[in-house]
Write a protein that holds these residues in place. Structure first.
Motif, PDB file in Angstrom:
ATOM      1  N   GLU A   1     -29.420  22.514  31.104  1.00  0.00           N
ATOM      2  CA  GLU A   1     -29.272  22.411  29.648  1.00  0.00           C
ATOM      3  C   GLU A   1     -30.334  21.487  29.062  1.00  0.00           C
ATOM      4  O   GLU A   1     -30.897  21.774  28.002  1.00  0.00           O
ATOM      5  CB  GLU A   1     -27.872  21.901  29.291  1.00  0.00           C
TER       6      GLU A   1
ATOM      7  N   LEU B   1     -33.150  22.529  26.348  1.00  0.00           N
ATOM      8  CA  LEU B   1     -33.283  21.815  25.083  1.00  0.00           C
ATOM      9  C   LEU B   1     -34.704  21.272  24.904  1.00  0.00           C
ATOM     10  O   LEU B   1     -35.300  21.397  23.834  1.00  0.00           O
ATOM     11  CB  LEU B   1     -32.264  20.681  24.987  1.00  0.00           C
TER      12      LEU B   1
ATOM     13  N   HIS C   1     -32.616  16.284  10.582  1.00  0.00           N
ATOM     14  CA  HIS C   1     -31.334  16.988  10.492  1.00  0.00           C
ATOM     15  C   HIS C   1     -31.528  18.497  10.425  1.00  0.00           C
ATOM     16  O   HIS C   1     -30.752  19.254  11.022  1.00  0.00           O
ATOM     17  CB  HIS C   1     -30.516  16.465   9.308  1.00  0.00           C
TER      18      HIS C   1
ATOM     19  N   LYS D   1     -32.333  19.579  13.930  1.00  0.00           N
ATOM     20  CA  LYS D   1     -31.132  19.455  14.756  1.00  0.00           C
ATOM     21  C   LYS D   1     -30.213  20.655  14.538  1.00  0.00           C
ATOM     22  O   LYS D   1     -29.717  21.257  15.499  1.00  0.00           O
ATOM     23  CB  LYS D   1     -30.407  18.148  14.409  1.00  0.00           C
ATOM     24  N   ILE D   2     -30.008  21.012  13.284  1.00  0.00           N
ATOM     25  CA  ILE D   2     -29.164  22.165  12.964  1.00  0.00           C
ATOM     26  C   ILE D   2     -29.789  23.441  13.519  1.00  0.00           C
ATOM     27  O   ILE D   2     -29.092  24.292  14.089  1.00  0.00           O
ATOM     28  CB  ILE D   2     -28.938  22.266  11.433  1.00  0.00           C
TER      29      ILE D   2
ATOM     30  N   LEU E   1     -31.745  23.726  16.134  1.00  0.00           N
ATOM     31  CA  LEU E   1     -31.571  23.728  17.589  1.00  0.00           C
ATOM     32  C   LEU E   1     -30.133  24.045  17.980  1.00  0.00           C
ATOM     33  O   LEU E   1     -29.884  24.768  18.943  1.00  0.00           O
ATOM     34  CB  LEU E   1     -32.009  22.381  18.181  1.00  0.00           C
ATOM     35  N   GLN E   2     -29.180  23.536  17.218  1.00  0.00           N
ATOM     36  CA  GLN E   2     -27.771  23.806  17.507  1.00  0.00           C
ATOM     37  C   GLN E   2     -27.464  25.286  17.310  1.00  0.00           C
ATOM     38  O   GLN E   2     -26.728  25.892  18.111  1.00  0.00           O
ATOM     39  CB  GLN E   2     -26.872  22.949  16.601  1.00  0.00           C
ATOM     40  N   ARG E   3     -27.996  25.876  16.262  1.00  0.00           N
ATOM     41  CA  ARG E   3     -27.759  27.309  16.013  1.00  0.00           C
ATOM     42  C   ARG E   3     -28.359  28.156  17.125  1.00  0.00           C
ATOM     43  O   ARG E   3     -27.753  29.128  17.567  1.00  0.00           O
ATOM     44  CB  ARG E   3     -28.339  27.704  14.656  1.00  0.00           C
ATOM     45  N   GLU E   4     -29.565  27.815  17.552  1.00  0.00           N
ATOM     46  CA  GLU E   4     -30.201  28.554  18.632  1.00  0.00           C
ATOM     47  C   GLU E   4     -29.386  28.425  19.911  1.00  0.00           C
ATOM     48  O   GLU E   4     -29.280  29.372  20.685  1.00  0.00           O
ATOM     49  CB  GLU E   4     -31.626  28.061  18.857  1.00  0.00           C
ATOM     50  N   GLU E   5     -28.815  27.244  20.157  1.00  0.00           N
ATOM     51  CA  GLU E   5     -28.009  27.024  21.335  1.00  0.00           C
ATOM     52  C   GLU E   5     -26.720  27.841  21.278  1.00  0.00           C
ATOM     53  O   GLU E   5     -26.256  28.348  22.301  1.00  0.00           O
ATOM     54  CB  GLU E   5     -27.686  25.529  21.483  1.00  0.00           C
ATOM     55  N   GLU E   6     -26.138  27.987  20.100  1.00  0.00           N
ATOM     56  CA  GLU E   6     -24.912  28.765  19.932  1.00  0.00           C
ATOM     57  C   GLU E   6     -25.158  30.236  20.199  1.00  0.00           C
ATOM     58  O   GLU E   6     -24.273  30.946  20.664  1.00  0.00           O
ATOM     59  CB  GLU E   6     -24.349  28.582  18.510  1.00  0.00           C
TER      60      GLU E   6
END
Length: 163
Positions: free
Chosen positions: A102, A106, A150, A153-154, A156-161
């Motif tokens: 992970e 990332l 921010h 970060k958002i 990267l979080q969306r891509e991870e989801e």
């Protein structure tokens, strides 16, 4: 050497008693007493003779006692902080491999970010710098750094989801 030995024999019991009364521990009192004479021998060149030698030695003793109390206070503080920490979670080998994968994923996503955004994210996450510090370092406004961190970060979080 005879005069030095006489001074030691005369003052050592008094200094030991001083430390024993203050610490209620004979081992600590012995150690601190020896430290007094060590410090005195090391810095005898600073003794100006303005006060009695015993006064000078007790001044050293008092300073060492203060140092001991500070160290003891620091150790107690550190011990209480350690006790307040949540227990360390031990990971299985499989969990460690998964975390490593992970982390690699990332970092590769962060590497794909554009020039200022990559630096902002890395300095914030890995460097643990404040937004103000990052702004000063990259010659950007603090607000620009905060907003874009921010946003990234958002992103990267969306891509991870999606994975």
């Amino acid at each position: 050497m005879d005069a030095l030995e006489q001074i030691y024999r005369e003052l050592q019991p008094k200094i030991y008693a001083y430390f024993y009364i203050k610490t209620s521990n004979s081992a600590i009192a012995e150690d601190l007493t020896q430290d007094v004479f060590y410090e005195a021998a090391k810095s005898i060149h600073t003794y100006r003779g303005e006060a009695a030698l015993s006064t000078w030695l007790f001044h050293i003793a008092n300073n060492l006692l203060k140092k001991y109390y500070r160290k003891k206070s620091y150790e107690k503080s550190l011990a209480s902080k350690m006790e307040a920490q949540p227990p360390i979670t031990l990971f299985t080998t499989e969990q460690l491999i998964e975390l490593k994968d992970e982390s690699k994923r990332l970092l590769s996503k962060i590497e794909q970010l554009g020039p200022p955004f990559k630096d902002i994210v890395l300095l914030r996450i890995i460097g643990e710098l404040s937004f103000k510090e990052i702004g000063e370092l990259l010659e950007l406004s603090e607000n620009y750094v905060r907003v874009n961190f921010h946003r990234q970060k958002i992103k990267l979080q969306r891509e991870e989801e999606l994975l």
